[in-house]
Design an enzyme around this catalytic site. Sequence first.
Site, PDB file in Angstrom:
ATOM      1  CB  CYS A   1      56.540  66.697  40.003  1.00 41.21           C
ATOM      2  SG  CYS A   1      54.870  67.085  39.267  1.00 41.21           S
TER       3      CYS A   1
ATOM      4  CD  GLU B   1      50.510  62.942  32.981  1.00 40.09           C
ATOM      5  OE1 GLU B   1      50.592  63.441  32.517  1.00 40.09           O
ATOM      6  OE2 GLU B   1      50.779  62.087  34.150  1.00 40.09           O
TER       7      GLU B   1
ATOM      8  CB  CYS C   1      58.386  68.480  42.930  1.00 37.80           C
ATOM      9  SG  CYS C   1      56.606  69.719  44.309  1.00 37.80           S
TER      10      CYS C   1
ATOM     11  CB  CYS D   1      46.197  58.147  40.536  1.00 36.41           C
ATOM     12  SG  CYS D   1      47.643  59.322  41.146  1.00 36.41           S
TER      13      CYS D   1
ATOM     14  CB  CYS E   1      51.149  71.083  39.836  1.00 37.23           C
ATOM     15  SG  CYS E   1      51.615  70.870  41.559  1.00 37.23           S
TER      16      CYS E   1
ATOM     17  CB  CYS F   1      53.277  63.352  39.003  1.00 40.13           C
ATOM     18  SG  CYS F   1      52.127  64.878  39.662  1.00 40.13           S
TER      19      CYS F   1
HETATM   20  S1  SF4 Z   1      54.825  66.548  43.095  1.00 38.50           S
HETATM   21 FE1  SF4 Z   1      54.333  67.494  41.009  1.00 38.50          FE
HETATM   22  S2  SF4 Z   1      51.859  67.578  41.072  1.00 38.50           S
HETATM   23 FE2  SF4 Z   1      52.466  67.074  43.455  1.00 38.50          FE
HETATM   24  S3  SF4 Z   1      53.044  69.350  44.619  1.00 38.50           S
HETATM   25 FE3  SF4 Z   1      55.372  68.895  43.495  1.00 38.50          FE
HETATM   26  S4  SF4 Z   1      54.834  69.994  41.141  1.00 38.50           S
HETATM   27 FE4  SF4 Z   1      52.976  69.709  41.672  1.00 38.50          FE
END
Ligand code: SF4
Length: 347
Positions: free
Chosen positions: A121, A94, A118, A107, A114, A336
């Site tokens: 996310c 994206e 997190c 962005c 990833c 995100c």
């Molecule tokens: S917020 Fe999402 S993209 Fe950013 S480091 Fe954490 S898991 Fe990865």
Amino acid sequence: MKKEIFGLTPEELQQEFVAAGLKKFRASQVYQWLYKKCVFKFEEMHNLSKADIAVLNEKFTVMPASINILTRWKSSDGLTEKLLLELQDGNSVETVLMHHDYGYSVCVSSQVGCAMACAFCASGLNGCVRNLTSAEIIMQVYLFNAMIAPQQVSRVVVMGSGEPMLNYDEVTGALKFLHREDVAFMSYRNMTVSTCGIIPGIERLAEENIPINLAVSLHAVKDDVRTQLMPVNKGFPFPEVIAAAEKYARASGRQVTYEYILIKDKNDSPEDAQLLSNYLKFKHASVNLIPANPVPEKGFERPTAKRIEGFLRILQKNKINATIRKEMGKDINAACGQLRAKFKDNK
Ligand code: SF4
């Protein structure tokens, strides 16, 4: 196999062209078309001969011309546009364009997926598939440059999917390329790299001696809560991240921004606000408060407006420079990784 030329330096482009039997000066012509005029198809580069266009098409590809836009969303206020791009290997990422009163910012994503997982996310749902190349990062900016020409993107934030510090060379390579006078000539001060707290990456960036802005996703200042929200906290505890970021601020002269998502009853208490103030007092820092988007499956709720205001006031009372983030593109899942996750679910 055709050679990809997007993201090559003028010298590299010249080498490729000469090896393909083209005249040297063609390289500087094509370079101009790519980065100053945002024209990515050889047949639209009007000062090339038909014979040379045929050679170029036979031997080379230009990434922005071969990228498939899978989905394109525009927010109802028209200020945010999000693209889901299919890369040349079939992976998707994206990228988001935002129209501010001072101009356009993009962005960009730095990885497909990833690994940081997190809790809030969507990018981390299926781990990291691969790093993006610097050309793939530059391409995200140039796709939008072509759409808004003759205007151009003036700011880049590396805050899309992926952890930029785990793809350090390609990310900094892309930013240095965008900074070139013969490319976008974008000031380093208009670039921001956002990390979840990878200390070696912060230290490396400090050694670069370039005034790129650093943002740190902090989101909690109690160890157990931060580990729950951001497992990276186990390897890089947040007090050490703050210490590394402060060193970066001193080395670069740039104030570090701490991102803090406010989640109801998790990290939004007056005690949290006071703790955050204690950690950031006398630091060259500012705080960006982000009221959480509700995620019912995870039990995340947005605090009340009163609670958010109260949190902000405590920071301000402690002389911490803090603001509540203006929401953009909420109606198009601009957070995100949400688009990519949604697209994969629908496939
Ligand atoms: S917020 Fe999402 S993209 Fe950013 S480091 Fe954490 S898991 Fe990865």
